[in-house]
Design a protein around this motif. Sequence first.
Motif, PDB file in Angstrom:
ATOM      1  N   SER A  10       0.879  -1.204  -0.123  1.00  0.00           N
ATOM      2  CA  SER A  10      -0.029  -0.068   0.089  1.00  0.00           C
ATOM      3  C   SER A  10       0.786   1.081   0.103  1.00  0.00           C
ATOM      4  CB  SER A  10      -0.846   0.027   1.107  1.00  0.00           C
ATOM      5  OG  SER A  10      -1.884  -1.056   1.365  1.00  0.00           O
ATOM      6  N   ALA A  11       1.917   1.296   0.740  1.00  0.00           N
ATOM      7  CA  ALA A  11       3.009   2.464   0.970  1.00  0.00           C
ATOM      8  C   ALA A  11       3.431   2.599  -0.338  1.00  0.00           C
ATOM      9  CB  ALA A  11       3.734   2.125   2.187  1.00  0.00           C
ATOM     10  N   VAL A  12       3.906   1.631  -1.020  1.00  0.00           N
ATOM     11  CA  VAL A  12       4.826   1.807  -2.474  1.00  0.00           C
ATOM     12  C   VAL A  12       3.675   2.271  -3.440  1.00  0.00           C
ATOM     13  CG1 VAL A  12       6.087   0.470  -4.288  1.00  0.00           C
ATOM     14  CG2 VAL A  12       6.435   0.038  -2.054  1.00  0.00           C
ATOM     15  N   LYS A  13       2.685   1.662  -3.454  1.00  0.00           N
ATOM     16  CA  LYS A  13       1.457   1.846  -4.351  1.00  0.00           C
ATOM     17  C   LYS A  13       1.047   3.667  -4.297  1.00  0.00           C
ATOM     18  CE  LYS A  13      -0.231  -2.615  -5.513  1.00  0.00           C
ATOM     19  NZ  LYS A  13      -1.430  -3.404  -5.368  1.00  0.00           N
ATOM     20  N   ARG A  14       1.061   3.972  -3.124  1.00  0.00           N
ATOM     21  CA  ARG A  14       0.524   5.239  -2.803  1.00  0.00           C
ATOM     22  C   ARG A  14       1.846   6.402  -3.400  1.00  0.00           C
ATOM     23  NH1 ARG A  14      -0.699   6.473   3.174  1.00  0.00           N
ATOM     24  NH2 ARG A  14      -2.062   4.479   2.679  1.00  0.00           N
ATOM     25  N   VAL A  15       3.116   6.001  -2.867  1.00  0.00           N
ATOM     26  CA  VAL A  15       4.057   6.773  -3.502  1.00  0.00           C
ATOM     27  C   VAL A  15       3.991   6.785  -5.135  1.00  0.00           C
ATOM     28  CG1 VAL A  15       6.692   6.690  -3.643  1.00  0.00           C
ATOM     29  CG2 VAL A  15       5.308   6.294  -1.485  1.00  0.00           C
ATOM     30  N   ILE A  16       3.788   5.955  -5.873  1.00  0.00           N
ATOM     31  CA  ILE A  16       3.791   5.784  -7.324  1.00  0.00           C
ATOM     32  C   ILE A  16       2.365   6.583  -7.793  1.00  0.00           C
ATOM     33  CG2 ILE A  16       3.205   4.328  -9.329  1.00  0.00           C
ATOM     34  CD1 ILE A  16       4.486   1.924  -7.672  1.00  0.00           C
TER      35      ILE A  16
END
Length: 375
Positions: A341-347
């Motif tokens: 979730s954190a990685v996708k939010r940054v993307i």
Amino acid sequence: MARRAIPILKRLVQSSDNPVNVGLASRVDRTRSVTYMPRPGDGTPRAVTLIPGDGIGPLVTGAVEQVMAAMHAPVYFERYEIHGDMKSVPQEVMDSIKKNKVCLKGGLNTPVGGGVSSLNVQLRKELDLYASLVHCCNYPGLPTRHENVDIVVIRENTEGEYAGLEHEVVPGVVESLKVITKFCSERIAQYAFEYAYLNNRKKVTAVHKANIMKLADGLFLESCREVATKYPGIKYNEIIVDNCCMQLVAKPEQFDVMVTPNLYGNLVANTAAGIAGGTGVMPGGNVGADHAVFEQGASAGNVGNMKVLEQKKANPVALLLSSAMMLRHLRFPSFADRLESAVKRVISEGKNHTKDLGGNCTTQEVVDAVIAALD
């Protein structure tokens, strides 16, 4: 030898009750399910063998270590320095992987020519990591030419052209053998269909060149067809590899799960990754009945270039997402969900992209953004 299929009810019970692992669910003598299902373990911290590798490898594996520490993930790393120009994987590294069952690695450079064998291939063969799984999909915030791309490429990982059986017949004539066996073909087909079944996928496509290699690829197709009959709820079709490449770049959304022999899978996975957003954001792993090695999904041997390394602007996203796969494999689904979730939010926010994604951020800036986005 053919594997006996498990009845649907038993298969469903097995997938929900057993550890989140990557063995064949249809092997009744195993207690592992084929895929990554959100069942928590007992929370005991797990050791993971870490191979930083060459080039940008230490940079992106270091990014994973930082994020894992910030999450307080219940894993700790046993680090080993090995490099692609070594003649073989040191025995202490193999012993560590066999003990821990799980490894996270950066890219290992494989010299072109010169008779130096690939350490990546050595790892796969010695640990019997028979299935390569690469998930290629669109991410919000990362514009691409095609939408609705969600492809899982499952590649046979231990034979085919990668068997390494080459010799010079006479000066100027080299013979390279492609080895296809029924056992390995059935095993990878079973993995692909079981993955599709457990993950609610609707279709499995077998990629081949049986119109030319009638015996070798014909045996692969025969094995896929036999396994397909045990999964009537999953659509099965076949496609010749050259047409497959054309269809991938023209209409990739038609594909779901793709099962391939070794060499074709490498080409298909890299093509699908490029279509869906680039190799820098595609996770993957090489898995077997007992061991798993997680790494960047496509172009896993990519060690970057000197300029990216000097500027410290390597993209850590692919290895971070592969680490989420690893956490599910280790039965830490809540940590995997937090990381993903954190990685996708940054993307999706688009503020912290590396150069390959259209930005200019450093690896550390991406890591800091991911840590800040952790719930």
